[in-house]
Design a protein around this motif. Structure first.
Motif, mmCIF file in Angstrom:
data_model
loop_
_atom_site.group_PDB
_atom_site.id
_atom_site.type_symbol
_atom_site.label_atom_id
_atom_site.label_comp_id
_atom_site.label_asym_id
_atom_site.label_seq_id
_atom_site.Cartn_x
_atom_site.Cartn_y
_atom_site.Cartn_z
ATOM 1 N N ILE A 148 0.814 -1.216 0.000
ATOM 2 C CA ILE A 148 0.000 0.000 0.000
ATOM 3 C C ILE A 148 0.849 1.268 0.000
ATOM 4 O O ILE A 148 0.338 2.351 -0.291
ATOM 5 N N GLU A 190 1.585 3.368 -3.740
ATOM 6 C CA GLU A 190 0.721 4.319 -4.449
ATOM 7 C C GLU A 190 0.666 5.639 -3.673
ATOM 8 O O GLU A 190 -0.362 5.981 -3.078
ATOM 9 N N ARG A 243 -5.899 2.291 -1.619
ATOM 10 C CA ARG A 243 -4.749 1.438 -1.925
ATOM 11 C C ARG A 243 -5.045 -0.004 -1.513
ATOM 12 O O ARG A 243 -4.671 -0.946 -2.220
#
Length: 250
Positions: free
Chosen positions: A13, A16, A24
């Protein structure tokens, strides 16, 4: 199902930047569903497990699961957890629609459970559907239909008791309604009318069909007739969306 460790989940995660944490997580779970890590019908890890894996609070995980549920990729069953949505079953409304044949067409095993079977007085709606007087005796069957053990329909069927004196006993022992009607002298029957509406489920319907209270049900009112055009059944069936969609065939 193997759950990746926390450091791996957190790394996923972080990949992004600029995107909300919950989104995410959505992207990660979507990818895992697509690649088969979580196959159709599989139970997903709990909010606590996802929270530990991704290193976020449970509110963030809950927001992600809500988004996946809204998109139809995940279904949430109250008290049971979150599951990957199964493939949608096309319920083809045709002159001789049969539950078992419908389920087997999707390479699944049909089964059913009788919830209620008794003789009652017909109310105005049932009487109109069967073409009999209000208050006449009818046989009422409520049955939960399943595919590979998953509920896909909840049907309430009514039959004119005076015409079929042995049908109540036949329904108690027969595997299917078609078999019970055959024992009562109806060798074949066909769909004359199907009306389709939609509404939110009542609490007992949501529980039996294992569907969220905020997801609509497809409702069909059906009239079936014998080879001579005489009405043999009036039924109301409820189907959970998006697990089932109704298709009309000529």
């Amino acid at each position: 199902m193997t759950t990746p460790d926390r450091s791996a989940g957190a790394e996923l995660i972080r990949a992004e930047p600029g995107v909300a944490l919950w989104r995410r997580i959505v992207h990660v779970i979507e990818a895992e569903i697509t690649d088969g890590t979580h196959p159709p019908g599989a139970k997903l890890p709990t909010e606590a497990q996802f929270s530990a894996r991704f290193g976020v609070n449970r509110h963030t995980v809950r927001r992600a699961l809500e988004e996946l549920s809204r998109s139809g990729l995940v279904r949430v069953e109250q008290g049971r957890g979150s599951f990957v949505a199964e493939d949608v079953l096309d319920y083809a409304v045709a002159p001789r629609t049969r539950f078992s044949e419908w389920i087997r067409r999707h390479n699944k095993e049909p089964s059913g459970r009788i919830l209620d079977l008794r003789e009652i007085a017909a109310d105005a709606t049932v009487a109109a559907g069967l073409g009999i007087r209000t208050g006449a005796r009818v046989i009422r069957l409520e049955r939960l239909g399943m595919a590979d053990g998953r509920p896909v329909s909840l049907g309430t069927h009514h039959f004119p008791a005076a015409r079929f004196p042995g049908l109540l006993a036949a329904l108690q022992s027969a595997v299917t309604i078609t078999e019970a009607l055959a024992r009562a002298g109806v060798s074949d029957y066909r769909r004359q009318v199907t009306r389709v509406t939609a509404r939110l489920p009542q609490p007992n319907e949501a529980e039996l069909l294992r569907t969220p209270r905020n997801r609509p049900l497809l409702i069909t009112e059906n009239v079936n007739v014998d080879q001579n055009g005489a009405v043999v059944e009036f039924g109301v069936s409820r189907y959970p969306t998006p697990r089932v969609q109704i298709v009309f065939e000529p």
